[in-house]
Write an enzyme that holds these catalytic residues in place. Structure first.
Site, PDB file in Angstrom:
ATOM      1  CE  LYS A   1      25.207  58.374  34.333  1.00 33.67           C
ATOM      2  NZ  LYS A   1      25.351  57.116  35.087  1.00 33.67           N
TER       3      LYS A   1
ATOM      4  NE  ARG B   1      30.330  55.566  29.433  1.00 38.38           N
ATOM      5  CZ  ARG B   1      30.882  56.736  29.731  1.00 38.38           C
ATOM      6  NH1 ARG B   1      31.256  57.556  28.765  1.00 38.38           N
ATOM      7  NH2 ARG B   1      31.071  57.100  30.982  1.00 38.38           N
TER       8      ARG B   1
END
Length: 295
Positions: free
Chosen positions: A170, A244
């Site tokens: 990101k 994750r």
């Protein structure tokens, strides 16, 4: 209103330089609001007032939207109406009087190590697709990559002889992630025995390929995981992000420092990472309740 939305999305890409996924998220929030406004007979953003926004937030809640989705919507709209004010599309900003709901006390589902082992062992590694899928699952669990990072992983991002991979997360932030020997073994197996068959003499930079020799989509990864979860008999709701979460929780439970987990996950703020300490504490509590004679 549709033209104004297009102008805003263009602004996000050109002037703000936001990523494709972030812009998609903003677009979804705004398009859903516009659809609601039209149903209410509102055809101009100038006619949107705080009550309209609050009514829509109640509509979202009544239709099963998660609290965190509503929080994201409010954040999106605060930015959107600032844009509308700045470029004189509206005179009054209705979001000034709308408070952001408090964050939900949400702990994501995490797989146990046994469930992870069961999931990893599910693909049929006697064919090219099974080898690819085993490599995908191994990489996701070994690195904690976001699914968007996984599908954009390229061949030149691999530095397997040195035991790490590169990824762009990101905010276009690059990070280096160590990768274990088991995942490396399956990547090499995939490259040697499967990838060239999928490539079909074409050229593609992406590591993981679909049946046509192109890159995989996020949706296809989700569908594959859903299929393998069902085959493995895992009853939890498992998404690509669950791997994750499991990666972060398991290394934290095994003694990793929270700052290390933050770096591995690519979180800009450690407060985002701290959710995993809550999961870890929950794990300890369950262990205590199970094994202590006076629990």
């Amino acid at each position: 209103m549709d033209d104004i939305v297009k102008d805003y999305l263009h602004y996000l890409v050109i002037e703000r330089g936001l990523s494709e996924n972030t812009v998609k998220s903003y677009r979804q929030d705004i398009v859903e609001l516009v659809r609601y406004l039209k149903q209410q007979g509102i055809t101009d953003f100038k006619d949107v007032d705080p009550k309209t926004i609050l009514d829509y937030m109640k509509y979202m809640h009544d239709n099963g939207k998660a609290r965190n989705s509503v929080i994201r919507f409010v954040s999106s709209m605060k930015k959107f109406f600032k844009f509308l004010i700045r470029y004189h599309y509206v005179i009054n900003n209705p979001m000034i009087k709308v408070d952001t709901p408090k964050q939900a006390n949400y702990l994501p589902d995490v797989l146990s190590t046994q469930e992870v082992d069961d999931l990893l062992a599910t693909p049929d590694t006697t064919d090219k697709y099974g080898i690819r899928d085993r490599a995908i699952l191994e990489v996701m669990y070994a690195t904690g990559l976001r699914v968007s990072e996984l599908v954009h992983l390229k061949m030149d991002n691999l530095h397997l002889e040195m035991g790490f991979i590169q990824t762009i997360g990101k905010g276009d932030k690059e990070r280096i992630i160590p990768i274990g020997s088991e995942a490396i073994k399956w990547i090499n197996n995939y490259i040697s025995n499967s990838r060239s068959l999928l490539l079909k003499r074409r050229h593609c930079d992406y590591l993981f390929l679909n049946a046509h020799g192109g890159g995989l989509s996020r949706q296809s990864i989700w569908q594959k995981i859903k299929k393998y979860v069902a085959i493995a008999g895992i009853k939890k709701r498992v998404t690509p992000h669950t791997l994750r979460h499991s990666f972060a929780t398991h290394i934290l439970e095994n003694g990793a420092d929270l700052r290390v987990v933050q770096e591995l996950l690519g979180h800009s703020d450690i407060s985002t990472t701290q959710i995993y300490t809550h999961i870890s504490h929950e794990h300890l509590t369950k262990a205590f309740d199970k094994y202590h004679p006076h629990a």
